[in-house]
Scaffold this motif. Structure first.
Motif, PDB file in Angstrom:
ATOM      1  N   ALA A 175     -66.697 -67.460 -56.821  1.00  0.00           N
ATOM      2  CA  ALA A 175     -66.434 -66.949 -58.173  1.00  0.00           C
ATOM      3  C   ALA A 175     -66.444 -65.420 -58.174  1.00  0.00           C
ATOM      4  O   ALA A 175     -65.599 -64.791 -58.830  1.00  0.00           O
ATOM      5  CB  ALA A 175     -67.457 -67.502 -59.161  1.00  0.00           C
ATOM      6  N   ASP A 176     -67.379 -64.820 -57.420  1.00  0.00           N
ATOM      7  CA  ASP A 176     -67.419 -63.363 -57.314  1.00  0.00           C
ATOM      8  C   ASP A 176     -66.128 -62.825 -56.688  1.00  0.00           C
ATOM      9  O   ASP A 176     -65.583 -61.803 -57.125  1.00  0.00           O
ATOM     10  CB  ASP A 176     -68.624 -62.906 -56.482  1.00  0.00           C
ATOM     11  CG  ASP A 176     -69.929 -62.977 -57.251  1.00  0.00           C
ATOM     12  OD1 ASP A 176     -69.894 -62.947 -58.498  1.00  0.00           O
ATOM     13  OD2 ASP A 176     -70.988 -63.060 -56.594  1.00  0.00           O
ATOM     14  N   GLU A 177     -65.634 -63.504 -55.650  1.00  0.00           N
ATOM     15  CA  GLU A 177     -64.395 -63.073 -54.990  1.00  0.00           C
ATOM     16  C   GLU A 177     -63.201 -63.183 -55.941  1.00  0.00           C
ATOM     17  O   GLU A 177     -62.328 -62.318 -55.949  1.00  0.00           O
ATOM     18  CB  GLU A 177     -64.147 -63.900 -53.722  1.00  0.00           C
ATOM     19  CG  GLU A 177     -65.129 -63.604 -52.599  1.00  0.00           C
ATOM     20  CD  GLU A 177     -65.094 -62.154 -52.153  1.00  0.00           C
ATOM     21  OE1 GLU A 177     -63.984 -61.586 -51.987  1.00  0.00           O
ATOM     22  OE2 GLU A 177     -66.189 -61.571 -51.985  1.00  0.00           O
ATOM     23  N   ILE A 178     -63.164 -64.232 -56.742  1.00  0.00           N
ATOM     24  CA  ILE A 178     -62.095 -64.380 -57.732  1.00  0.00           C
ATOM     25  C   ILE A 178     -62.164 -63.235 -58.742  1.00  0.00           C
ATOM     26  O   ILE A 178     -61.135 -62.634 -59.088  1.00  0.00           O
ATOM     27  CB  ILE A 178     -62.184 -65.750 -58.446  1.00  0.00           C
ATOM     28  CG1 ILE A 178     -61.859 -66.877 -57.470  1.00  0.00           C
ATOM     29  CG2 ILE A 178     -61.260 -65.796 -59.669  1.00  0.00           C
ATOM     30  CD1 ILE A 178     -62.178 -68.264 -57.999  1.00  0.00           C
ATOM     31  N   LEU A 179     -63.380 -62.915 -59.196  1.00  0.00           N
ATOM     32  CA  LEU A 179     -63.540 -61.817 -60.155  1.00  0.00           C
ATOM     33  C   LEU A 179     -63.092 -60.486 -59.547  1.00  0.00           C
ATOM     34  O   LEU A 179     -62.409 -59.688 -60.213  1.00  0.00           O
ATOM     35  CB  LEU A 179     -64.999 -61.730 -60.625  1.00  0.00           C
ATOM     36  CG  LEU A 179     -65.471 -62.856 -61.547  1.00  0.00           C
ATOM     37  CD1 LEU A 179     -66.986 -62.817 -61.708  1.00  0.00           C
ATOM     38  CD2 LEU A 179     -64.772 -62.752 -62.901  1.00  0.00           C
ATOM     39  N   LYS A 180     -63.441 -60.251 -58.291  1.00  0.00           N
ATOM     40  CA  LYS A 180     -63.027 -59.004 -57.620  1.00  0.00           C
ATOM     41  C   LYS A 180     -61.513 -58.939 -57.461  1.00  0.00           C
ATOM     42  O   LYS A 180     -60.893 -57.897 -57.722  1.00  0.00           O
ATOM     43  CB  LYS A 180     -63.693 -58.896 -56.241  1.00  0.00           C
ATOM     44  CG  LYS A 180     -65.144 -58.539 -56.269  1.00  0.00           C
ATOM     45  CD  LYS A 180     -65.687 -58.471 -54.842  1.00  0.00           C
ATOM     46  CE  LYS A 180     -67.195 -58.402 -54.827  1.00  0.00           C
ATOM     47  NZ  LYS A 180     -67.732 -58.461 -53.448  1.00  0.00           N
ATOM     48  N   ALA A 181     -60.927 -60.032 -57.004  1.00  0.00           N
ATOM     49  CA  ALA A 181     -59.478 -60.056 -56.807  1.00  0.00           C
ATOM     50  C   ALA A 181     -58.746 -59.876 -58.129  1.00  0.00           C
ATOM     51  O   ALA A 181     -57.737 -59.154 -58.202  1.00  0.00           O
ATOM     52  CB  ALA A 181     -59.063 -61.369 -56.137  1.00  0.00           C
ATOM     53  N   ASN A 182     -59.245 -60.504 -59.153  1.00  0.00           N
ATOM     54  CA  ASN A 182     -58.614 -60.378 -60.464  1.00  0.00           C
ATOM     55  C   ASN A 182     -58.735 -58.950 -60.986  1.00  0.00           C
ATOM     56  O   ASN A 182     -57.783 -58.406 -61.545  1.00  0.00           O
ATOM     57  CB  ASN A 182     -59.229 -61.373 -61.451  1.00  0.00           C
ATOM     58  CG  ASN A 182     -58.452 -61.460 -62.740  1.00  0.00           C
ATOM     59  OD1 ASN A 182     -57.236 -61.615 -62.732  1.00  0.00           O
ATOM     60  ND2 ASN A 182     -59.152 -61.344 -63.861  1.00  0.00           N
TER      61      ASN A 182
END
Length: 122
Positions: free
Chosen positions: A89-96
């Motif tokens: 979820a953290d990686e998705i937030l960073k990528a977004n």
């Protein structure tokens, strides 16, 4: 000794309620209060061996329960999976956030996943 103490206190956290009051008390004094067998035996007016027998019996009961149920093993596995979910979820937030056109819906969904996963850790 630290690994043994950690293992025993974890067993106690999960299975301590099945012990007798005396087993709980001696176990707590030995593992959590760090009293020696001699100190406990002196305080309760029984032999050092008597104290050890009560503690060993408590350890055996809890170990047997874990071997049969595997609750702690499954709990630890679940914690690893929940940590992986939070990391994803953290990686998705960073990528977004790094995207040219961040998607607010994607951010909200990733934040919900992270919040729910964190709640499972407690």
């Amino acid at each position: 000794m630290k690994n043994q103490t950690y293992r025993m206190t974890l067993l106690y956290d999960f299975y301590g309620d099945v012990l007798t009051d005396r087993q709980k008390e001696f176990f707590d004094l030995y593992y959590n209060e760090d009293l020696s067998l001699a100190e406990i035996s002196e305080n309760y007016g029984i032999t050092r061996q008597g104290v050890r027998d009560v503690i060993v019996r408590a350890e055996g009961i809890m170990t047997e329960l874990e071997e049969k149920t595997g609750i702690i093993r499954r709990f630890k596995a679940m914690q690893r999976h929940v940590s992986a979910i939070c990391g994803a979820a953290d990686e998705i937030l960073k990528a977004n956030a790094a995207a040219t056109f961040p998607d607010s819906n994607l951010e909200a969904l990733a934040q919900t996943i992270k919040t729910e996963a964190e709640a499972l850790k407690e």
